[in-house]
Design a protein around this motif. Structure first.
Motif, PDB file in Angstrom:
ATOM      1  N   THR A 119     -17.664  29.518  25.200  1.00 10.28           N
ATOM      2  CA  THR A 119     -18.671  28.486  24.978  1.00 10.28           C
ATOM      3  C   THR A 119     -18.172  27.209  25.606  1.00 10.28           C
ATOM      4  OG1 THR A 119     -17.676  27.887  22.875  1.00 10.28           O
ATOM      5  CG2 THR A 119     -19.476  29.479  22.808  1.00 10.28           C
ATOM      6  N   THR A 120     -19.033  26.596  26.341  1.00  6.32           N
ATOM      7  CA  THR A 120     -18.648  25.342  26.976  1.00  6.32           C
ATOM      8  C   THR A 120     -19.305  24.211  26.210  1.00  6.32           C
ATOM      9  OG1 THR A 120     -20.512  25.480  28.471  1.00  6.32           O
ATOM     10  CG2 THR A 120     -18.437  26.399  29.249  1.00  6.32           C
ATOM     11  N   GLU A 121     -18.524  23.220  25.917  1.00  8.69           N
ATOM     12  CA  GLU A 121     -19.068  22.070  25.207  1.00  8.69           C
ATOM     13  C   GLU A 121     -19.699  21.144  26.222  1.00  8.69           C
ATOM     14  OE1 GLU A 121     -16.385  20.167  22.580  1.00  8.69           O
ATOM     15  OE2 GLU A 121     -15.568  22.056  21.858  1.00  8.69           O
ATOM     16  N   PRO A 122     -20.780  20.494  25.830  1.00 11.28           N
ATOM     17  CA  PRO A 122     -21.406  19.581  26.780  1.00 11.28           C
ATOM     18  C   PRO A 122     -20.480  18.408  27.060  1.00 11.28           C
ATOM     19  CG  PRO A 122     -22.408  19.358  24.621  1.00 11.28           C
ATOM     20  CD  PRO A 122     -21.477  20.532  24.559  1.00 11.28           C
ATOM     21  N   PRO A 123     -20.580  17.867  28.237  1.00 10.42           N
ATOM     22  CA  PRO A 123     -19.681  16.748  28.554  1.00 10.42           C
ATOM     23  C   PRO A 123     -20.026  15.543  27.688  1.00 10.42           C
ATOM     24  CG  PRO A 123     -21.327  17.030  30.266  1.00 10.42           C
ATOM     25  CD  PRO A 123     -21.468  18.200  29.330  1.00 10.42           C
ATOM     26  N   VAL A 124     -19.008  14.895  27.204  1.00  9.05           N
ATOM     27  CA  VAL A 124     -19.180  13.729  26.352  1.00  9.05           C
ATOM     28  C   VAL A 124     -19.162  12.500  27.250  1.00  9.05           C
ATOM     29  CG1 VAL A 124     -18.218  12.391  24.458  1.00  9.05           C
ATOM     30  CG2 VAL A 124     -18.079  14.877  24.427  1.00  9.05           C
ATOM     31  N   THR A 125     -20.236  11.767  27.195  1.00 15.50           N
ATOM     32  CA  THR A 125     -20.293  10.557  27.999  1.00 15.50           C
ATOM     33  C   THR A 125     -19.986   9.383  27.089  1.00 15.50           C
ATOM     34  OG1 THR A 125     -22.652  10.357  27.578  1.00 15.50           O
ATOM     35  CG2 THR A 125     -22.006  11.497  29.580  1.00 15.50           C
TER      36      THR A 125
END
Length: 178
Positions: free
Chosen positions: A91-97
């Protein structure tokens, strides 16, 4: 008090309904009474021999109604075993901006409460005059308003007389009553 009338039709229906109800209520009693009656005990007279033979009819028996119930079959629930996986799914976590926090402006007023030009937060300098030269009551350094009204004494010759009269007619707004 209001009167009500019955038509002949409703009267007939009521009488018929009462008769049917009475018949239904008394019908079982009419069937039971002959069963308890005593048989005739009078001596029989000799009758000629030409009496027809009596045939007995076998009693009619009614069979209970046949109801067929479908057979109850219960099948055990089908369970499937989950597939065996050797490694967990990726599972890839969404990039945190991260947004940079804007720099808060420095307080332009120093520890004494005045800015670099010498005015406080309300726009008055250390002596109580605003940027245009008037104090908090609206008088300049010489004691006149922008309309030429004097704080005390004579108004200027070019003063607006109506504005000065209105200014003097206003009630005091200070907490000390001045």
């Amino acid at each position: 008090m209001s009167q009500w009338r019955r038509s002949s039709r409703t009267v007939r229906q009521s009488v018929l309904l009462a008769a049917v109800a009475g018949t239904v209520a008394l019908a079982p009693a009419a069937l039971v009474i002959p069963a308890f009656a005593t048989p005739d005990q009078t001596p029989a007279t000799t009758a000629p021999a030409t009496i027809a033979p009596v045939t007995t009819v076998p009693p009619v028996t009614t069979a209970p109604p046949v109801t067929t119930v479908p057979p109850v079959t219960t099948t055990p629930p089908v369970t499937t075993t989950p597939p065996v996986t050797t490694k967990p799914p990726v599972t890839t976590e969404p990039p945190v901006t991260t947004h940079p926090k804007p720099a808060e402006p420095e307080d332009p007023y120093g520890p004494d409460g005045y800015d670099v030009w010498g005015y406080d937060r309300w726009g008055y300098d250390r002596w109580g005059f605003d940027r245009w030269g008037y104090d908090r009551q609206g008088y300049d350094v010489h004691g006149y308003t922008a309309q030429g009204c004097a704080r005390s004494g004579e108004d200027r010759p070019d003063a607006d007389r109506v504005a000065c009269d209105l200014r003097r007619a206003r009630p005091s707004t200070g907490s000390a009553g001045s």
